[in-house]
Structures are given as structure tokens and as C-alpha cells.
Design an enzyme around this catalytic site. Structure first.
Site, PDB file in Angstrom:
ATOM      1  N   ASP A 163       3.090  21.854  15.028  1.00 47.27           N
ATOM      2  CA  ASP A 163       2.123  22.945  14.929  1.00 47.27           C
ATOM      3  C   ASP A 163       0.806  22.302  14.497  1.00 47.27           C
ATOM      4  OD1 ASP A 163       0.588  25.128  14.384  1.00 47.27           O
ATOM      5  OD2 ASP A 163       1.986  26.092  13.005  1.00 47.27           O
ATOM      6  N   LYS A 172      -9.562  27.506  13.602  1.00 44.35           N
ATOM      7  CA  LYS A 172     -10.262  26.900  12.461  1.00 44.35           C
ATOM      8  C   LYS A 172     -11.303  25.882  12.912  1.00 44.35           C
ATOM      9  CE  LYS A 172      -6.788  28.947  10.764  1.00 44.35           C
ATOM     10  NZ  LYS A 172      -6.144  29.372   9.571  1.00 44.35           N
ATOM     11  N   TRP A 178       4.013  27.883   6.571  1.00 36.07           N
ATOM     12  CA  TRP A 178       3.151  29.035   6.869  1.00 36.07           C
ATOM     13  C   TRP A 178       4.058  30.256   7.054  1.00 36.07           C
ATOM     14  CZ3 TRP A 178       1.817  30.742  12.320  1.00 36.07           C
ATOM     15  CH2 TRP A 178       0.902  31.811  12.307  1.00 36.07           C
TER      16      TRP A 178
HETATM   17  N1  PGU Z   1      -0.063  27.553  12.280  1.00 35.80           N
HETATM   18  C1  PGU Z   1      -0.482  27.341  11.045  1.00 35.80           C
HETATM   19  C2  PGU Z   1       0.112  26.220  10.267  1.00 35.80           C
HETATM   20  C3  PGU Z   1      -1.475  28.152  10.491  1.00 35.80           C
HETATM   21  O1  PGU Z   1      -1.886  27.921   9.260  1.00 35.80           O
HETATM   22  C4  PGU Z   1      -2.012  29.209  11.251  1.00 35.80           C
HETATM   23  C5  PGU Z   1      -3.036  30.136  10.678  1.00 35.80           C
HETATM   24  C6  PGU Z   1      -1.548  29.364  12.561  1.00 35.80           C
HETATM   25  C7  PGU Z   1      -0.574  28.523  13.045  1.00 35.80           C
HETATM   26  C8  PGU Z   1      -2.016  30.424  13.485  1.00 35.80           C
HETATM   27  O2  PGU Z   1      -3.333  30.592  13.630  1.00 35.80           O
HETATM   28  P1  PGU Z   1      -3.955  31.322  14.882  1.00 35.80           P
HETATM   29  O3  PGU Z   1      -5.107  32.079  14.365  1.00 35.80           O
HETATM   30  O4  PGU Z   1      -2.907  32.171  15.500  1.00 35.80           O
HETATM   31  O5  PGU Z   1      -4.362  30.227  15.791  1.00 35.80           O
HETATM   32  N2  PGU Z   1      -2.914  30.427   9.340  1.00 35.80           N
HETATM   33  C9  PGU Z   1      -3.983  31.003   8.565  1.00 35.80           C
HETATM   34  C10 PGU Z   1      -4.597  32.236   9.193  1.00 35.80           C
HETATM   35  C11 PGU Z   1      -4.074  33.572   8.829  1.00 35.80           C
HETATM   36  C12 PGU Z   1      -2.721  33.845   9.402  1.00 35.80           C
HETATM   37  O6  PGU Z   1      -1.768  33.813   8.624  1.00 35.80           O
HETATM   38  O7  PGU Z   1      -2.620  34.072  10.618  1.00 35.80           O
HETATM   39  C13 PGU Z   1      -3.523  31.161   7.138  1.00 35.80           C
HETATM   40  O8  PGU Z   1      -4.291  31.663   6.334  1.00 35.80           O
HETATM   41  O9  PGU Z   1      -2.423  30.705   6.799  1.00 35.80           O
END
Ligand code: PGU
Length: 464
Positions: A273, A309, A192
Site C-alpha cells: 500500500d 497526499k 490504517w
Molecule cells: N492507505 C493508507 C495507508 C492510508 O493512510 C490512506 C489514507 C489510504 C490508503 C487511502 O487514501 P485515499 O484517499 O483513498 O487514497 N489515510 C488517511 C486519510 C483518511 C482516511 O482514513 O481515508 C488517514 O488519515 O489515515
């Protein structure tokens, strides 16, 4: 960068002088200070009414002049570009956010019910303690490990409410920086996008371990194991608990065991994570099995959680950091230090999302309804995944094996499209996605699967 200049008139007319002195003129990109320094009169169109004005100083070149423009965020910036597009077939597959079949945001029914309960009980808006809502912290740790897990029973988990997954990861990074100076965090390649930012900003060194094999569009398991083995003893190994982002490729249960073996052997500290518990398989327990495997071995570990999510609480910023320690005493001390780190950063976390989670998890009826809704969301994603695969196979007559789309799990599919091909998806087909070839299937409707299949086939075969 525009410079602002206040101009003062030489006219004896006080009223005119005062009105002129209030006049502000933008100098566009002209460096006004340097012109004055050189004794030159800055050249810009002077309004007639100001023709007798002497430029008697008062320059205001920004103290932020040297700050350059930051690039748009590779994930959240995609949504901004999507909004600006007016094409009727446009599709936002950038951000990982669940949409209904009509491609609308979805507020879970259990969330609405919990909010009604909260309204009825007339809760106040007092500050939470630094560690967050106690009922939330209990619920979130139990959801992750299982209430009867020995780490819970023996009170070996330090749980602190965080600002969703991101804030919880950032708090853990601050703990690592303070108490394990110089220790490295190993992150998967790819991962990510925000992981690197988080550790960079926390001044925690990181390096990558192999994860994705472009040849098979699958897991490079041997590469992963040998990179974890080669890392300095006592490193932190960041693992995606389930539904790896961006690849959608998870280790098998047998592979998880081997990953745990090598981490244990090397005295590393696993750092999970968990942003998609319940969203990958539709089952909260199944999606927590990787974390529980490590905990069952008596290992110390860190776990960041997010409810963005699985409960659709994206904007509520609700999550937690859990540190499993080998003794209750150590957990108490770790928790006290997490609180100390949180206090100057944001003081204490927001209450609304924490109450929603605590109400949903703490109420057996709502808890069951949540599980059903989660299954429904995970099921919709699985069904568009299948439909996309079927559509691509039906249209592509070359016999290429697209089955990796079906093998991936969670919100995302890693299409294998390169940057130029991903650009074609957006520029020609109005399909918005991240430039690493990731698409969020949670933003796809079954009605648009055919269209997306056309876009992928065109981009794959006609753009190199
Ligand atoms: N860890 C991972 C692996 C994730 O995919 C995401 C969110 C988070 C943590 C953090 O999400 P929080 O909203 O802070 O709880 N990833 C999404 C959302 C958009 C972003 O980049 O924040 C994504 O589209 O990859």
C-alpha cells in the site's frame, strides 16, 4: 425510529377530507403497527382540527427499521467532531491531510497549472475506458517502479486506475477473493483502520502480524518476521511502502531485505500500500525503494497507489492498482480480470485527477516543480516534528526519552497515548486525534507546537 401515518377523515366534506388525508403525523418511537394489531388506539397528542379523525390505516413503518446506527468513522468522524467545536485553540490532528502553516488546506501550484492546461486544451468529459486514462496508467507505473525498470520494459505490470488508494485496495481485494479463494491477507498490527473494513467487505480472510512494540515505541521486527514465517504458504502480506500508518515507523533498508527474504521463502505474495510516495522522505525514488527491492528480485507483487497526499488530490479519488506478474502474458490476463471486476462496481473511473497526474508527470517543468513542492510539504512536517519534540523535551523535566517522535517518519506520529489519554487531549485540550494515539503532524503549525506539547505532557502524566 419515527413512523409516519396518513390519516383519513370521516367528515363528508370532501375538501377537508382531502386536506386531512394529506396530513402526516410523526409518531416518534411508537410502534404504530403493533398498537393497531393489539386493537389499541395509539396515544399521541391529536391536533384539535383532527379530533374526529378515524385512524383508518395507511401505516408506513420503515422497511429499514432493523438497521441500527453505524458508529462514526474512527478517522473521518474526527473531522466532524472538530468542526462542531468552537474553542479557539482547537486543532485537528485526526485526518492525514496536509495543511499550510496557517492550518489551511493546500492546493499545489502544479495542480493549478495542470488544470489551466487542461482548460486551455478544452478536453471533453467522455467516459474513460474501464482501465482508466492510458497516459495516467503509464505515468503512475513508471513513477512507482522507474521507467527503466525491467518490469515496465517487459510489460509485466497490469495497471488499472482506481478510486484513489482505497478503491485500488478494494479492487485488489476483489481479485484476491475471486482468484485466490481462502487465501489470507496478513496485515500489520496496528494498521490504517480501513484495511480491515476493505478485506472484510471483500470477504477476504485476514490476520495480523506483529509490527509495533509499545515498550520501545518502535518496530517489533522479530515478531513481524516470525508471524510472516508462521503464516500459511502463499499468503498475501500487506506492507506499507513507506511512512507506515499509524505508527510512522518504517523498517530500515536492511530489515526490508530480510522481510523480502522471508516472504520469498514462504512463497507469499507481497501486497504494498503506497499512499505516501514522496511524502515520507521528500523523494519519490527513495520512498519507492521498498517496492523496487521486491520487484528487482523478480517477485510477483501487488501495489496500490494514491495521489491524495503527494499531489493533494484527496477529493479527486485518483490512484491505481498495479499487479506485477512474471510474464507479460499473465499481466494482460490479470488486467482483463481487474477490468471485469471494476465494470459492475463503478464502470469506469473519474477523469479529472487522472489528467492532472498525467499532465504533471508528463511535463518535465511541472514534474520538477512538483518535486520541489513535495519537498516543501515533507520539510514542513519534519520541522513541526522537530519543534514538537524540542517543546516536549524543554517542558518535561522527568528525563523521559521522547526521541521516538523524531525517529518516526511521514505525516503521523504515534504518541503512545492510550485511549483515555487521547480522550483527554480532545475533551480538555480540544486536540482532535484518533483514539489509537495517532496525531497527524500535517495538521500542526509551528505556532501550536508548544500548546500541543502541554497537552501531550498533561495527558501522559495526569491520565492513566
Ligand atoms: N492507505 C493508507 C495507508 C492510508 O493512510 C490512506 C489514507 C489510504 C490508503 C487511502 O487514501 P485515499 O484517499 O483513498 O487514497 N489515510 C488517511 C486519510 C483518511 C482516511 O482514513 O481515508 C488517514 O488519515 O489515515
Amino acid at each position: 425510529m419515527a413512523a409516519i401515518v396518513s390519516v383519513v377523515s370521516s367528515t363528508p366534506n370532501a375538501a377537508a377530507a382531502s386536506s386531512l388525508s394529506k396530513e402526516k403525523m410523526k409518531l416518534g418511537s411508537c410502534n404504530f403497527n403493533s398498537l393497531l394489531w393489539q386493537g389499541k388506539r395509539p396515544s399521541f397528542a391529536t391536533p384539535k382540527s383532527l379530533s374526529k379523525v378515524t385512524m383508518s390505516v395507511a401505516t408506513n413503518v420503515s422497511r429499514f427499521e432493523s438497521i441500527t446506527m453505524a458508529p462514526p468513522d474512527p478517522i473521518l468522524g474526527v473531522s466532524e467532531a472538530f468542526k462542531a467545536d468552537t474553542h479557539e485553540m482547537k486543532l485537528n490532528l485526526g485526518v492525514g491531510a496536509y495543511r499550510t502553516e496557517d492550518l489551511q488546506p493546500y492546493v499545489l501550484n502544479v495542480v493549478k497549472k495542470a488544470e489551466n492546461l487542461m482548460l486551455e486544451s478544452g478536453e471533453n468529459k467522455e467516459y474513460l475506458p474501464i482501465e482508466g486514462l492510458v497516459a495516467f496508467n503509464k505515468a503512475t507505473a513508471e513513477l512507482l517502479f522507474g521507467a527503466d525498470n525491467s518490469v515496465i520494459q517487459q510489460q509485466r505490470v497490469a495497471t488499472v486506475q482506481g478510486l484513489s488508494g482505497t478503491g485500488s485496495l478494494r479492487l485488489a481485494a476483489a481479485l484476491i477473493e475471486r482468484y485466490f479463494p481462502g487465501a489470507k491477507v496478513l496485515i500489520s498490527s496496528p494498521t490504517w483502520g480501513n484495511h480491515k473494513n476493505i478485506f472484510n467487505d471483500a470477504k477476504v480472510p485476514w490476520s495480523e502480524y506483529r509490527y509495533y512494540d509499545p515498550k520501545t515505541v518502535g518496530l517489533d521486527f522479530d515478531g513481524m518476521i516470525s508471524d510472516i514465517k508462521a503464516a500459511p504458504e502463499g499468503s498475501f502480506v500487506l506492507l506499507h511502502g513507506c511512512a507506515h500508518n499509524p505508527t510512522g515507523i518504517d523498517p530500515t533498508p536492511e530489515q526490508w531485505v530480510k522481510i523480502a527474504d522471508v516472504i520469498e521463502e514462504k512463497n507469499h505474495i507481497p501486497f504494498f500500500d503506497v499512499a505516501y510516495q514522496g511524502f515520507a522522505s521528500g523523494s519519490l525514488d527513495e520512498d519507492a525503494s521498498s517496492v523496487r527491492l521486491f520487484a528487482s528480485r523478480g517477485m510477483e507483487l501487488l501495489v496500490a497507489q494514491s495521489y491524495s497526499k503527494n499531489l493533494g488530490l484527496y477529493a479527486e479519488r485518483i490512484g491505481a492498482i498495479n499487479v506485477v506478474c512474471s510474464s507479460a502474458d499473465a499481466a494482460t490476463r490479470v488486467k482483463s480480470q481487474l477490468k471485469r471486476l471494476a465494470r459492475p462496481m463503478y464502470s469506469n473511473p473519474p477523469v479529472h485527477g487522472a489528467r492532472i497526474v498525467a499532465n504533471v508527470v508528463g511535463n518535465p517543468v511541472l514534474f520538477n516543480e512538483w518535486k520541489e513542492e513535495m519537498k516543501m510539504m515533507a520539510g514542513r512536517i519534519k520541522s513541526v516534528r522537530q519543534k514538537l519534540y524540542d517543546s516536549i523535551c524543554a517542558k518535561d523535566k522527568t528525563g523521559k526519552d521522547w526521541s521516538y517522535i523524531l525517529k518516526q517518519i511521514g505525516m503521523f506520529s504515534f504518541t503512545g497515548l492510550n485511549k483515555a489519554q487521547s480522550d483527554n487531549m480532545t475533551n480538555k485540550w480540544h486536540v482532535y486525534m484518533t483514539k489509537d494515539g495517532r496525531i497527524s503532524l500535517a495538521g500542526l503549525s509551528s505556532a501550536k507546537c508548544e500548546y500541543l506539547a502541554d497537552a501531550i505532557i498533561d495527558s501522559f502524566y495526569n491520565v492513566s
